[in-house]
Design a protein around this motif. Structure first.
Motif, PDB file in Angstrom:
ATOM      1  N   PHE A   4      33.524  29.067  37.703  1.00 43.07           N
ATOM      2  CA  PHE A   4      33.703  30.480  37.968  1.00 43.07           C
ATOM      3  C   PHE A   4      35.546  31.679  37.758  1.00 43.07           C
ATOM      4  CE2 PHE A   4      32.753  28.336  41.717  1.00 43.07           C
ATOM      5  CZ  PHE A   4      31.751  28.801  41.715  1.00 43.07           C
ATOM      6  N   ALA A   5      35.605  31.274  36.519  1.00 42.25           N
ATOM      7  CA  ALA A   5      36.659  31.481  35.749  1.00 42.25           C
ATOM      8  C   ALA A   5      36.543  32.521  35.046  1.00 42.25           C
ATOM      9  CB  ALA A   5      37.993  30.891  35.162  1.00 42.25           C
ATOM     10  N   SER A   6      35.089  32.235  33.749  1.00 46.06           N
ATOM     11  CA  SER A   6      34.080  32.923  33.451  1.00 46.06           C
ATOM     12  C   SER A   6      33.126  34.486  34.100  1.00 46.06           C
ATOM     13  CB  SER A   6      33.718  32.865  32.591  1.00 46.06           C
ATOM     14  OG  SER A   6      31.958  32.364  32.858  1.00 46.06           O
ATOM     15  N   ALA A   7      33.046  35.173  33.561  1.00 49.85           N
ATOM     16  CA  ALA A   7      32.680  36.353  34.232  1.00 49.85           C
ATOM     17  C   ALA A   7      31.546  36.094  34.022  1.00 49.85           C
ATOM     18  CB  ALA A   7      33.154  37.352  34.383  1.00 49.85           C
ATOM     19  N   LEU A  10      28.283  37.669  36.131  1.00 47.96           N
ATOM     20  CA  LEU A  10      28.501  39.259  37.022  1.00 47.96           C
ATOM     21  C   LEU A  10      27.572  39.645  35.521  1.00 47.96           C
ATOM     22  CD1 LEU A  10      31.944  39.460  37.214  1.00 47.96           C
ATOM     23  CD2 LEU A  10      30.174  38.845  38.665  1.00 47.96           C
ATOM     24  N   ASN A  12      26.745  43.131  35.671  1.00 44.69           N
ATOM     25  CA  ASN A  12      26.967  44.134  34.347  1.00 44.69           C
ATOM     26  C   ASN A  12      27.538  44.052  32.400  1.00 44.69           C
ATOM     27  OD1 ASN A  12      27.608  46.083  35.738  1.00 44.69           O
ATOM     28  ND2 ASN A  12      29.060  46.823  36.577  1.00 44.69           N
ATOM     29  N   LEU A  13      27.756  42.130  32.720  1.00 44.17           N
ATOM     30  CA  LEU A  13      27.983  41.948  31.578  1.00 44.17           C
ATOM     31  C   LEU A  13      27.250  40.888  30.885  1.00 44.17           C
ATOM     32  CD1 LEU A  13      31.421  40.535  32.394  1.00 44.17           C
ATOM     33  CD2 LEU A  13      30.632  42.433  31.926  1.00 44.17           C
ATOM     34  N   ARG A  39      29.266  29.776  47.315  1.00 43.48           N
ATOM     35  CA  ARG A  39      30.502  30.023  46.291  1.00 43.48           C
ATOM     36  C   ARG A  39      31.064  28.284  46.746  1.00 43.48           C
ATOM     37  NH1 ARG A  39      31.387  34.004  41.787  1.00 43.48           N
ATOM     38  NH2 ARG A  39      33.385  33.174  42.313  1.00 43.48           N
ATOM     39  N   VAL A 220      48.828  34.582  43.346  1.00 45.93           N
ATOM     40  CA  VAL A 220      47.089  34.378  43.310  1.00 45.93           C
ATOM     41  C   VAL A 220      46.702  33.431  43.395  1.00 45.93           C
ATOM     42  CG1 VAL A 220      46.418  36.692  42.253  1.00 45.93           C
ATOM     43  CG2 VAL A 220      46.919  34.260  40.758  1.00 45.93           C
ATOM     44  N   GLY A 221      45.379  32.448  44.307  1.00 45.25           N
ATOM     45  CA  GLY A 221      44.905  31.357  44.540  1.00 45.25           C
ATOM     46  C   GLY A 221      45.630  30.700  45.339  1.00 45.25           C
TER      47      GLY A 221
ATOM     48  N   ARG B 344      37.761  42.360  38.094  1.00 50.94           N
ATOM     49  CA  ARG B 344      37.769  41.237  37.828  1.00 50.94           C
ATOM     50  C   ARG B 344      38.255  39.956  37.511  1.00 50.94           C
ATOM     51  NH1 ARG B 344      35.823  35.384  36.942  1.00 50.94           N
ATOM     52  NH2 ARG B 344      34.586  35.541  39.001  1.00 50.94           N
ATOM     53  N   PRO B 346      40.131  36.079  36.954  1.00 52.63           N
ATOM     54  CA  PRO B 346      39.473  34.291  36.459  1.00 52.63           C
ATOM     55  C   PRO B 346      40.107  33.894  37.363  1.00 52.63           C
ATOM     56  CG  PRO B 346      40.929  35.190  34.524  1.00 52.63           C
ATOM     57  CD  PRO B 346      41.055  35.920  35.491  1.00 52.63           C
ATOM     58  N   THR B 347      41.071  34.101  38.236  1.00 50.35           N
ATOM     59  CA  THR B 347      41.490  33.157  39.531  1.00 50.35           C
ATOM     60  C   THR B 347      41.316  34.035  40.840  1.00 50.35           C
ATOM     61  OG1 THR B 347      43.849  34.441  39.066  1.00 50.35           O
ATOM     62  CG2 THR B 347      43.532  31.936  38.291  1.00 50.35           C
ATOM     63  N   HIS B 412      37.906  36.883  43.713  1.00 55.56           N
ATOM     64  CA  HIS B 412      38.846  37.441  42.254  1.00 55.56           C
ATOM     65  C   HIS B 412      38.849  38.661  42.300  1.00 55.56           C
ATOM     66  CE1 HIS B 412      37.533  32.849  40.553  1.00 55.56           C
ATOM     67  NE2 HIS B 412      36.496  32.906  41.907  1.00 55.56           N
ATOM     68  N   TRP B 413      38.566  39.481  43.183  1.00 54.79           N
ATOM     69  CA  TRP B 413      38.249  41.056  42.423  1.00 54.79           C
ATOM     70  C   TRP B 413      39.690  41.614  43.079  1.00 54.79           C
ATOM     71  CZ3 TRP B 413      35.345  44.291  39.689  1.00 54.79           C
ATOM     72  CH2 TRP B 413      33.665  43.492  38.471  1.00 54.79           C
ATOM     73  N   GLN B 475      38.565  41.488  34.164  1.00 51.06           N
ATOM     74  CA  GLN B 475      37.472  41.062  33.307  1.00 51.06           C
ATOM     75  C   GLN B 475      36.090  41.601  32.990  1.00 51.06           C
ATOM     76  OE1 GLN B 475      37.586  36.949  35.298  1.00 51.06           O
ATOM     77  NE2 GLN B 475      36.735  36.338  33.320  1.00 51.06           N
ATOM     78  N   ASP B 476      36.273  42.468  34.514  1.00 49.97           N
ATOM     79  CA  ASP B 476      35.465  43.768  34.620  1.00 49.97           C
ATOM     80  C   ASP B 476      35.260  44.644  35.390  1.00 49.97           C
ATOM     81  OD1 ASP B 476      32.600  45.119  34.897  1.00 49.97           O
ATOM     82  OD2 ASP B 476      31.642  43.399  36.472  1.00 49.97           O
ATOM     83  N   VAL B 477      34.718  45.808  35.435  1.00 50.23           N
ATOM     84  CA  VAL B 477      35.042  46.724  36.903  1.00 50.23           C
ATOM     85  C   VAL B 477      34.514  47.435  36.972  1.00 50.23           C
ATOM     86  CG1 VAL B 477      37.057  47.333  35.056  1.00 50.23           C
ATOM     87  CG2 VAL B 477      35.460  48.733  35.020  1.00 50.23           C
ATOM     88  N   LEU B 478      34.109  48.021  38.204  1.00 47.82           N
ATOM     89  CA  LEU B 478      33.428  48.494  39.492  1.00 47.82           C
ATOM     90  C   LEU B 478      33.871  50.058  40.017  1.00 47.82           C
ATOM     91  CD1 LEU B 478      31.573  45.842  41.373  1.00 47.82           C
ATOM     92  CD2 LEU B 478      30.705  46.453  38.987  1.00 47.82           C
TER      93      LEU B 478
END
Ligand SMILES: Cc1cc2nc3c(=O)[nH]c(=O)nc-3n(C[C@H](O)[C@H](O)[C@H](O)COP(=O)(O)OP(=O)(O)OC[C@H]3O[C@@H](n4cnc5c(N)ncnc54)[C@H](O)[C@@H]3O)c2cc1C
Ligand code: SF4
Lengths: 245, 549
Positions: A4-7, A10, A12-13, A39, A220-221, B344, B346-347, B412-413, B475-478
């Motif tokens: 989940f650290a990677s995107a 998603l 859009n990617l 998730r 965070v987290g 977005r 990673p954590t 994540h957002w 990493q991504d934006v909306l």
């Protein structure tokens, strides 16, 4: 192993903005999620129900009883198309489903509207009926089907993508702005779907938090004792067939 | 800067609301023993609307011994039972009576910008409480756009200071434009806000914590915030400021009657046409039409309902409605361009924790000729809950399977938003539509279109927050294009040819009719409006106390 650290998952990617097959996700192990994917396979927000204030609890318990209720606003003839449309709009392709159609029906029957109407658009209640009629017309015109509900998922998605872009024309769509109608319907569908605790389980949302509140805001987290981190490993015995995202 | 007091230690001088509240329940104290007036009794003041403006006016003048009735269309809230810690369940807080929206850039109403009930829109406002900048009062002189106010920042400043103690406002020392301090210390910020702060640093953008009308510590019987994040659904804790907890308890203790479930439909005038005699209203419970006599009438129904009520009050010397001899009522209604962009990370960030209003920046507030447009914008954290997040994802073009995928990624957002100053335009206006509501009153139509300056401002601002999120490691934006807040519609000015009220908010040509809400503002800056609306009412109250009409 989902990361989940990677995107990478998603849209859009991704190539063609196509989301991965939902089977890349773990199956829910605790509580219920729509279609039993999510998730947070070990998180059930309903286990916290005793920590919610009575007024909030009443509202949410009432919402959870909506499933299977007879529709009062929509007619039997409209019901199939309504259900098919609600399913496609939020990708509910199997049980268990959040009772979106029931919740929308209840809202319209009670006249709980949002307080604004675009100039040139009918009342939201009429818009809904017209959209269902327009979807059936599109199904007939494009695929020769009697109803939108008779189509397969791919055909249904092909029509809805045009609706979402405001591109449907002809027949009912002559008098109804498709783009605006889409936003009227989606406002209600999304508000129904994401008001349901099953959807909160799927996305790992903490849910109502009164009177307890949240005490752990960072860094965070950081989690409250009852929150669960996104699962990065699963019980293999319970897993659906695995695809890479 | 003036020497400051001990933070959190000193409350306002003439407002006991915080002590009147009960620690164990959220009911408005004094409801059961509230003073009642008869319709045929000429009260000193009848107010339409128990929101930000109306409540402050009533509280101030009640302390001067005025006998006051406030008519409120919505319900008398009992928060313990009526409000819920839930997005969809909060529908009743909003003004959901039908309004028609038109123009090239129609403004969606309802939950987004207006409330209905005792306490008004601040019951579900976010809680940001910034001041306007001095430049906001003279945009025409300084920048050649908008309009100058007939009053200056200096005239509001003492009222800002007093209200910041009453709400109370918590935040860091404020560096922008007219630097000032806040009576309460800044709240701790969430991990998500820290990410934004870090990104901003990289781009040399300054942020500050606050300013929010949220108790930090305790304030009389109001407790500390529990960081549950439901500020836009009504604060069940009494930590967030709204007139319901900041002014109405004191108002009731000083003999104000708040008559809920009463929709004003007309302001009546005498034969001369220059004096208001009272308010005709419909009592929801019985459907009966009633008339409250009053020596002074103040309307505080906000930017859509105040013009609507004036336009509907036709007859005699006012064929086009009160104050509308020059066709000014309902014009120059403004909103702010309020695009939001989410990033977005990673954590897991979990933006649902902590109040949505956390940190803000006014670095881009003033005109910078290098940007190619006049005026500017502010940046604030917004943190939508799941339904709000779903609307955000939809706006970026995703539905069905793609939407579900983004929604599952919620934790994540983190989202931030801008408030762009959009310029006042005569054709952005409220008019009466053909259709009537259940009281027989024509419903309001609001047309809105942006001008070029507005579009440039919004495009630039969106670029800044997108860069900011990237700099923070997104990493991504909306993004979602949207509008927030309402201001104007009955602006104040120096002549009836271009305004509806004078510098004391009195309707031109009327001896005793005042407007006491956001509708009187000629511009709106890039600041959230509630504090300014309250400060204006506080100033109006002082004027009325000294010059009884
Ligand atoms: C979601 C949201 C977030 C916001 N966030 C912020 C923020 O963070 N910071 C900020 O400063 N501002 C914010 N605002 C804006 C702020 O709440 C308003 O600007 C402010 O409350 C307006 O004050 P008002 O007195 O003009 O009107 P209101 O507070 O809206 O009061 C008007 C009252 O009059 C009543 N009324 C209207 N017509 C009639 C009638 N004919 N008869 C009887 N009663 C009537 C209404 O029911 C209402 O209670 C937000 C608003 C919303 C909706
Ligand atoms: S986050 Fe704080 S201010 Fe906001 S609703 Fe919760 S307790 Fe009230």
């Amino acid at each position: 192993m989902p990361d989940f650290a990677s995107a990478r998952h998603l849209p859009n990617l991704r190539e063609g903005k196509e989301p991965p097959d939902k089977r890349w996700l773990p199956r829910q192990r605790r509580g219920i999620t729509p279609q039993m994917v999510g998730r947070y396979p070990d998180y059930d927000v309903l286990e916290q129900i005793d920590a919610w204030d009575p007024a909030t609890r009443r509202v949410i318990e009432e919402r959870m009883r909506a499933g299977g209720r007879r529709l009062t606003f929509f007619t039997t003839a409209e019901e199939r198309t309504l259900r098919a449309f609600c399913d496609v709009a939020v990708a509910q392709d199997e049980e268990p489903r959040v009772p979106v159609a029931e919740l929308v029906d209840e809202k319209l029957a009670a006249g709980r509207l949002d307080g604004y109407q675009y100039a040139g658009m009918p009342d939201d209640r009429d818009t809904w009926r017209l959209v269902l009629r327009g979807l059936d017309e599109a199904a007939g015109e494009r695929f020769g089907a009697a109803s939108f509900a008779d189509l397969g998922l791919t055909e249904q998605e092909a029509i809805v993508v045009e609706l979402s872009r405001g591109n449907l024309t002809g027949g009912t769509w002559q008098t109804l702005d498709a783009g605006r109608a889409w936003s009227v319907c989606m406002r209600m569908i999304l508000s129904a779907f994401y008001s349901h605790p099953w959807a909160w389980n799927e996305i790992g949302f903490g849910g109502p938090a009164y009177p307890r509140g949240f005490m752990r805001m960072g860094p965070v987290g950081t989690l409250e004792p009852y929150e669960r981190a996104g699962a990065t490993h699963e019980d293999p015995a319970r897993m659906a067939p695995r695809l890479e995202p | 800067m003036r020497p400051t007091f001990l933070k959190g230690a000193i409350g306002p001088r003439a407002n006991d609301s915080r002590f009147l509240l009960d620690v164990h329940h959220r009911q408005l104290p004094g409801e059961a023993t509230m003073r009642r007036y008869r319709d045929d009794e000429e009260v000193d003041l009848a107010v339409v609307g128990a929101g930000a403006g109306g409540s402050v006016l009533a509280q101030r003048l009640a302390r001067r011994g005025w006998r006051i009735v406030v008519l409120e269309a919505g319900p008398f809230w009992h928060p313990d039972e009526d409000w819920v810690s839930d997005e969809a369940g909060s529908h009743r807080l909003y003004w959901t009576q039908k309004r028609i929206i038109g123009g090239a850039d129609p403004i969606e109403m309802g939950k987004n910008n207006s409330g209905r009930g005792v306490g008004g829109s601040m019951i579900h406002y976010a809680g940001y409480c910034p001041r306007f900048h001095p430049s906001d009062f003279e945009t025409f002189t300084r920048d050649g756009v908008g309009a100058d106010w007939p009053i200056s920042y200096g005239e509001l400043e003492p009222h800002y200071r007093e209200l910041e103690r009453e709400l109370p406002v918590a935040g860091q020392d404020w560096p922008w434009d007219r630097p000032h301090r806040y009576p309460f210390s800044p709240h701790p910020i969430s991990g998500g806000a820290q990410l934004i702060w870090k990104g901003a640093r990289a781009l040399d953008i300054e942020f500050r914590v606050g300013p929010v009308g949220i108790v930090n510590g305790t304030f009389g019987n109001r407790p500390h915030c529990i960081y549950r994040g439901y500020c836009l659904q009504g604060c069940k804790v009494n930590a967030k400021a709204s007139p319901f907890v900041t002014h109405l308890p004191d108002a009731l203790a000083h003999g104000v009657e708040v008559r809920a479930g009463c929709m004003a439909t007309r302001v009546e005038v005498d034969a001369s046409g220059r004096r208001a005699t009272g308010i005709t209203y419909v009592e929801e419970a019985t459907g009966r039409e009633r008339f409250q006599r009053a020596r002074v009438v103040a309307i505080a129904g906000y930017s859509i309902e105040t013009p609507r009520l004036l336009l509907n009050s036709t007859g005699g010397r006012h064929p086009h409605g009160l104050g509308n001899g020059e066709d000014q009522v309902g014009r120059y209604v403004m909103v702010q361009g309020a695009d939001q962009t989410a990033g977005r990370f990673p954590t897991e960030v979990r933006m649902y924790k902590a109040p949505p209003p956390e940190i803000s920046s006014e670095q881009f507030y003033e005109t910078d000729p290098g940007r190619g447009f006049a005026r500017g914008f502010s940046i604030q954290t917004v943190s939508p809950l799941p339904i709000g997040w779903a609307e955000h994802v939809l706006a970026d073009g995703h539905w069905g399977r793609a939407l579900r995928e983004y929604m599952r990624d919620y934790n994540h957002w983190f989202a931030i938003g801008v408030l762009c100053e959009l310029l006042p335009q005569a054709d952005n206006r409220v008019t009466l539509a053909e259709e009537r509501d259940r009281y027989g009153m024509p419903i309001a139509r609001f047309d809105h279109s942006r001008c070029d300056n507005d579009r440039h401002n919004m495009a630039y601002a969106r670029g800044v927050i997108t860069d900011l999120l990237r700099a923070a490691g997104a990493q991504d934006v909306l993004s979602i294009t949207r509008y927030a807040h309402l201001i104007g519609g009955c602006r104040m000015g120096t002549s009836p040819a271009e305004s509806v009220v004078d510098r004391h908010q009195r309707v031109w040509g009327m001896m005793n009719l005042y407007l006491a809400d956001g509708s009187v503002c000629p511009t709106q800056g890039s600041a959230n409006p509630a504090l300014t609306i309250m400060a204006l009412s506080s100033r109006l109250a002082r004027h009325l106390a000294r010059n009884p009409a």
